[in-house]
Design a protein around this motif. Structure first.
Motif, PDB file in Angstrom:
ATOM      1  N   PRO A  72      93.063  24.425 -57.251  1.00  0.00           N
ATOM      2  CA  PRO A  72      92.910  24.138 -58.680  1.00  0.00           C
ATOM      3  C   PRO A  72      93.217  22.694 -59.074  1.00  0.00           C
ATOM      4  N   GLN A  73      94.276  22.095 -58.554  1.00  0.00           N
ATOM      5  CA  GLN A  73      94.610  20.716 -58.919  1.00  0.00           C
ATOM      6  C   GLN A  73      93.527  19.743 -58.460  1.00  0.00           C
ATOM      7  N   SER A  74      93.005  19.962 -57.274  1.00  0.00           N
ATOM      8  CA  SER A  74      91.937  19.096 -56.769  1.00  0.00           C
ATOM      9  C   SER A  74      90.666  19.255 -57.592  1.00  0.00           C
ATOM     10  N   ILE A  75      90.397  20.460 -58.044  1.00  0.00           N
ATOM     11  CA  ILE A  75      89.211  20.700 -58.879  1.00  0.00           C
ATOM     12  C   ILE A  75      89.341  19.940 -60.190  1.00  0.00           C
ATOM     13  N   VAL A  76      90.492  20.052 -60.838  1.00  0.00           N
ATOM     14  CA  VAL A  76      90.702  19.361 -62.115  1.00  0.00           C
ATOM     15  C   VAL A  76      90.574  17.851 -61.925  1.00  0.00           C
ATOM     16  N   GLU A  77      91.185  17.316 -60.890  1.00  0.00           N
ATOM     17  CA  GLU A  77      91.107  15.876 -60.622  1.00  0.00           C
ATOM     18  C   GLU A  77      89.673  15.465 -60.297  1.00  0.00           C
TER      19      GLU A  77
ATOM     20  N   VAL B  31      86.854  16.879 -61.247  1.00  0.00           N
ATOM     21  CA  VAL B  31      86.015  16.919 -62.452  1.00  0.00           C
ATOM     22  C   VAL B  31      86.373  15.760 -63.384  1.00  0.00           C
ATOM     23  N   ARG B  32      87.648  15.373 -63.431  1.00  0.00           N
ATOM     24  CA  ARG B  32      88.043  14.204 -64.238  1.00  0.00           C
ATOM     25  C   ARG B  32      87.326  12.957 -63.717  1.00  0.00           C
ATOM     26  N   ARG B  33      87.310  12.801 -62.392  1.00  0.00           N
ATOM     27  CA  ARG B  33      86.614  11.647 -61.790  1.00  0.00           C
ATOM     28  C   ARG B  33      85.111  11.729 -62.039  1.00  0.00           C
ATOM     29  N   LEU B  34      84.569  12.930 -61.963  1.00  0.00           N
ATOM     30  CA  LEU B  34      83.151  13.124 -62.238  1.00  0.00           C
ATOM     31  C   LEU B  34      82.836  12.688 -63.668  1.00  0.00           C
ATOM     32  N   ALA B  35      83.646  13.084 -64.636  1.00  0.00           N
ATOM     33  CA  ALA B  35      83.434  12.698 -66.031  1.00  0.00           C
ATOM     34  C   ALA B  35      83.482  11.187 -66.181  1.00  0.00           C
TER      35      ALA B  35
ATOM     36  N   ARG C 269      86.428  29.018 -59.900  1.00  0.00           N
ATOM     37  CA  ARG C 269      85.140  28.913 -60.599  1.00  0.00           C
ATOM     38  C   ARG C 269      85.371  28.728 -62.095  1.00  0.00           C
ATOM     39  N   GLU C 270      86.272  29.518 -62.647  1.00  0.00           N
ATOM     40  CA  GLU C 270      86.528  29.429 -64.086  1.00  0.00           C
ATOM     41  C   GLU C 270      87.201  28.114 -64.469  1.00  0.00           C
ATOM     42  N   ILE C 271      88.089  27.622 -63.623  1.00  0.00           N
ATOM     43  CA  ILE C 271      88.708  26.318 -63.880  1.00  0.00           C
ATOM     44  C   ILE C 271      87.635  25.244 -63.901  1.00  0.00           C
ATOM     45  N   MET C 272      86.757  25.247 -62.892  1.00  0.00           N
ATOM     46  CA  MET C 272      85.722  24.226 -62.832  1.00  0.00           C
ATOM     47  C   MET C 272      84.770  24.341 -64.015  1.00  0.00           C
TER      48      MET C 272
ATOM     49  N   ILE D 252      82.392  18.010 -70.474  1.00  0.00           N
ATOM     50  CA  ILE D 252      81.699  16.754 -70.163  1.00  0.00           C
ATOM     51  C   ILE D 252      80.370  16.715 -70.913  1.00  0.00           C
ATOM     52  N   PRO D 253      80.193  15.710 -71.782  1.00  0.00           N
ATOM     53  CA  PRO D 253      78.919  15.589 -72.499  1.00  0.00           C
ATOM     54  C   PRO D 253      77.762  15.363 -71.530  1.00  0.00           C
TER      55      PRO D 253
END
Length: 158
Positions: free
Chosen positions: A140-145, A147-151, A70-73, A80-81
């Motif tokens: 965690p790695q999938s979450i970071v990736e 969110v990067r794609r989401l941005a 949750r905190e990573i996400m 993200i603006p």
């Protein structure tokens, strides 16, 4: 394996719960539950018993893992603006509000082109419009990736 009826000791993935509240609510909920679910089979009942009696460490471990996710996400989404975050009150979902002038179903469709699969907030009622439902049940790695794609996807929709 656990000594209790051959049920695996590792507890996870089983879904059993209980409901507490005013008796009228419980009675109405029971009617709906029985209509859709019937009875819980013996294997799931046995697994639930093992979970209740001996899985405190597993529950604590998974709770800590979900808190970390949750905190990573949240940290990644905060960068993200155009997103406004709220604090999850349960489960493993974020429900950020976006500032694009598009319905959530269109945003979700646009995000798919960037490898992002999320749920439109409108599925959760009229107040969910202009929100996205994001799961942090992944690692965690999938979450970071993700969110990067989401941005990237949100930037492309601007």
């Amino acid at each position: 394996m656990s000594a209790a009826r051959g049920v695996p000791r590792r507890c996870g993935g089983w879904r059993v719960g209980y409901l507490w509240g005013p008796s009228q609510l419980i009675q109405a909920s029971a009617r709906v539950h029985n209509t859709f679910n019937g009875s819980v089979n013996t294997v799931v009942q046995d697994a639930a018993l093992v979970a209740v009696e001996s899985c405190d460490e597993d529950v604590a471990r998974m709770r800590a893992a979900y808190e970390q996710r949750r905190e990573i996400m949240r940290a990644e989404l905060a960068a993200i603006p155009g997103l406004t975050l709220s604090a999850p009150e349960g489960a493993f979902y974020q429900f950020p509000r976006y500032d694009l002038d598009l319905p959530s179903v269109e945003v979700v469709a646009g995000l798919r082109a960037h490898g992002v699969v999320v749920r439109p907030g409108s599925e959760f009622g009229a107040c969910g419009e202009k929100h996205l439902r994001l799961s942090y049940a992944a690692g965690p790695q999938s979450i970071v990736e993700g969110v990067r794609r989401l941005a990237d996807g949100l930037a492309a929709l601007r």
